[in-house]
Design a protein around this motif. Structure first.
Motif, mmCIF file in Angstrom:
data_model
loop_
_atom_site.group_PDB
_atom_site.id
_atom_site.type_symbol
_atom_site.label_atom_id
_atom_site.label_comp_id
_atom_site.label_asym_id
_atom_site.label_seq_id
_atom_site.Cartn_x
_atom_site.Cartn_y
_atom_site.Cartn_z
ATOM 1 N N THR A 97 0.843 -1.206 0.000
ATOM 2 C CA THR A 97 0.000 0.000 0.000
ATOM 3 C C THR A 97 0.871 1.247 0.000
ATOM 4 O O THR A 97 0.605 2.218 -0.731
ATOM 5 C CB THR A 97 -0.924 0.006 1.216
ATOM 6 O OG1 THR A 97 -1.779 -1.136 1.175
ATOM 7 C CG2 THR A 97 -1.771 1.268 1.260
ATOM 8 N N ASN A 134 1.112 4.297 -2.874
ATOM 9 C CA ASN A 134 1.022 5.741 -2.632
ATOM 10 C C ASN A 134 2.264 6.462 -3.150
ATOM 11 O O ASN A 134 2.174 7.538 -3.759
ATOM 12 C CB ASN A 134 0.836 6.026 -1.144
ATOM 13 C CG ASN A 134 -0.596 5.799 -0.689
ATOM 14 O OD1 ASN A 134 -1.527 5.786 -1.488
ATOM 15 N ND2 ASN A 134 -0.779 5.594 0.606
ATOM 16 N N ASN A 142 2.391 9.321 -6.005
ATOM 17 C CA ASN A 142 2.954 10.652 -5.733
ATOM 18 C C ASN A 142 4.033 11.015 -6.740
ATOM 19 O O ASN A 142 4.103 12.153 -7.213
ATOM 20 C CB ASN A 142 3.528 10.693 -4.317
ATOM 21 C CG ASN A 142 2.452 10.571 -3.248
ATOM 22 O OD1 ASN A 142 1.285 10.829 -3.506
ATOM 23 N ND2 ASN A 142 2.843 10.158 -2.060
ATOM 24 N N ARG A 181 -0.267 15.096 -2.272
ATOM 25 C CA ARG A 181 0.239 13.736 -2.139
ATOM 26 C C ARG A 181 -0.498 12.974 -1.031
ATOM 27 O O ARG A 181 -1.103 13.576 -0.139
ATOM 28 C CB ARG A 181 1.732 13.743 -1.848
ATOM 29 C CG ARG A 181 2.079 14.202 -0.431
ATOM 30 C CD ARG A 181 3.556 14.074 -0.129
ATOM 31 N NE ARG A 181 3.818 14.334 1.276
ATOM 32 C CZ ARG A 181 4.094 15.522 1.782
ATOM 33 N NH1 ARG A 181 4.138 16.578 0.988
ATOM 34 N NH2 ARG A 181 4.304 15.669 3.081
ATOM 35 N N LEU A 182 -0.425 11.648 -1.119
ATOM 36 C CA LEU A 182 -0.943 10.768 -0.080
ATOM 37 C C LEU A 182 0.229 10.108 0.637
ATOM 38 O O LEU A 182 1.046 9.430 0.017
ATOM 39 C CB LEU A 182 -1.854 9.691 -0.675
ATOM 40 C CG LEU A 182 -3.315 10.082 -0.933
ATOM 41 C CD1 LEU A 182 -4.063 8.928 -1.565
ATOM 42 C CD2 LEU A 182 -4.004 10.518 0.357
ATOM 43 N N THR A 222 1.502 7.511 3.895
ATOM 44 C CA THR A 222 1.009 6.240 4.427
ATOM 45 C C THR A 222 1.247 6.177 5.930
ATOM 46 O O THR A 222 2.344 6.491 6.408
ATOM 47 C CB THR A 222 1.712 5.052 3.753
ATOM 48 O OG1 THR A 222 1.576 5.167 2.343
ATOM 49 C CG2 THR A 222 1.110 3.732 4.205
ATOM 50 N N SER A 273 -4.033 5.507 4.196
ATOM 51 C CA SER A 273 -3.521 6.703 3.523
ATOM 52 C C SER A 273 -3.809 7.942 4.366
ATOM 53 O O SER A 273 -4.871 8.064 4.984
ATOM 54 C CB SER A 273 -4.159 6.852 2.142
ATOM 55 O OG SER A 273 -3.817 5.759 1.312
#
Length: 461
Positions: free
Chosen positions: A19, A23, A27, A38-39, A41, A66
């Motif tokens: 995951t 992300n 990004n 952006r995401l 984690t 996220s």
């Protein structure tokens, strides 16, 4: 839980790191996307079963979620497009999507979205649309008061309709007339500075007397005004001194006649607007109406009901000297000085460009040098913007958790600027190294647990 628990924990670690990798890759892919947020984690642990005290428990599994970075602003860069915008501070542009095209005109969806992507440009219909296909919304501005109309923003539309002409209603006039005008006839004597004796004072100037009038008067400046249909009319002003206080009784005031050119009238070459008397200190004392001018209600200017120049007619024009703008102070050059004329009319104009000012208003610019603020751009803020729902095109939709949009606040709109993505490639690569190592470590745990299970099975054999 033993070996099987270890395998379970390692597998959850692999899933969580996958995951994180997803992300990171997103990004990096959007590191050049305007307004992208952006995401990151976040990892959380799940406690495995065991005793009531920590020394009786073992490490559990993990899962990844996220984490939004909507409140982290990207860098702002300057651009050359007049309709590009960036937001300095909190808030989002209010936008919508196109729904369909009916009879050549775009219709819009009912859904409202929010974005920091301010790369808006005007399309062929006059709408402001960004690269992701979102149409900007704003509050229409009342053309008279300049105040926003309504409570709900609408799609910004600046069409190509010409701006109608506006007739001149007021000419603001400022000038200082000399005590002794040095006309062409002036030979040093007071009498030679006055209007030629062969020309009738306080009356229109016949064509036959024009040369004598020009030689015994001075220029008072010129300006272009506009009538009801936008026709330009060149107004040229001249002054002739009719009486001088230095001549002696019964003359007690200096008197000047004000004239405007007719530019082609068969009978008269100059219209007589009126006369102005000045005190010995040089201040305007009183005005007297002429053939085309009437003293206005405040006594500081002339109202011209009908002004004909070169066959064109302007109606209801006021020439005002408000604030003591017409004076008679000594001037060594013998000419009208500090002359300034300003008027409020303009011809019809074609739309030339659309810009955005620092107050967040959409401005329509026309070929007649007129500017019109047509929309005010609101910024939407939320009580919990981290709970906004991400949608395609670096945009968001409100949710029950984020709360409804508030259009009364927000940061500052910067024109000819763009907010870049807040994803930094160097930071993302650092995260990538850590994620890769953690993923490898979790896979090693699975391998080691598998070998330990093989050893246990070999013991049975």
């Amino acid at each position: 839980m033993g070996i099987y628990g270890a395998i379970n924990s390692a597998v959850s670690g692999l899933t969580a790191q996958a995951t994180a990798l997803e992300n990171i890759s997103g990004n990096v892919a959007n590191s050049q996307t305007t307004g992208y947020k952006r995401l990151d984690t976040t990892f959380s642990d799940l406690v495995a079963g065991g005793g009531a005290n920590q020394f009786q428990q073992v490490s559990g599994t993990t899962f990844a979620t996220s984490r939004a970075t909507n409140t982290v602003q990207g860098d702002i860069t300057s651009v050359d497009v007049d309709t590009y915008m960036a937001i300095n501070g909190e808030g989002y542009f209010v936008v919508t999507k196109a729904a369909d095209v009916v009879d050549g005109s775009t219709t819009f969806a009912e859904e409202t979205y929010y974005t920091r992507g301010g790369d808006f440009e005007r399309d062929q219909e006059g709408y402001l649309i960004n690269a992701a296909g979102y149409y900007l919304q704003g509050f229409p501005l009342d053309p008279i008061t300049g105040n926003p109309v309504g409570d709900n923003p609408t799609v910004v539309l600046v069409d190509n309709q010409p701006l109608p002409a506006s007739a001149t209603t007021t000419v603001e006039y400022q000038a200082n007339l000399p005590r002794v005008p040095q006309t062409n006839d002036y030979d040093g004597s007071i009498a030679s500075a006055l209007l030629d004796s062969g020309v009738t004072a306080s009356a229109d100037i016949p064509v036959a007397d024009e040369l004598a009038f020009l030689d015994s008067s001075i220029s008072g400046g010129s300006i272009t005004i506009y009538n009801d249909n936008g026709t330009a009319m060149n107004v040229e002003v001249r002054y002739a001194k009719i009486a001088n206080a230095d001549v002696g009784p019964p003359v007690v005031l200096d008197t000047w006649g004000m004239y405007i050119n007719t530019d082609g009238d068969a009978t008269n070459s100059w219209w007589h607007v009126g006369d102005a008397d000045f005190t010995s200190s040089g201040a305007l004392n009183s005005l007297t109406a002429g053939s085309i001018g009437a003293v206005n209600g405040t006594g500081d200017g002339f109202d011209i009901a009908s002004l004909v120049i070169d066959g064109s007619t302007a109606t209801n024009v006021e020439v005002t000297f408000s604030g003591g703008d017409l004076t008679q102070y000594s001037d060594p050059d013998g000419t009208a000085s500090s002359v300034s004329l300003d008027q409020d009319g303009y011809p019809a104009g074609e739309l030339t460009s659309v810009t955005v000012d620092e107050a967040g208003r959409v401005i329509a610019n026309y070929s007649n040098s007129q500017r019109r603020a047509v929309y005010e751009i609101p910024l939407a803020t939320f009580e919990a913007e981290q709970y906004l729902q991400r949608v395609d095109g670096a945009a968001f939709a409100s949710t029950t958790s984020s709360g409804a949009a508030d259009l009364s606040g927000g940061g500052q709109i910067l024109s000819k600027k763009l907010e870049l993505s807040n994803a930094d490639i160097a930071d993302e690569f650092s995260k990538l190294i850590i994620t890769q190592q953690a993923y490898s470590a979790n896979s090693k745990v699975v391998t080691s647990a598998d070998e330990m299970l093989d050893d246990a099975l070999n013991m049975v054999r």
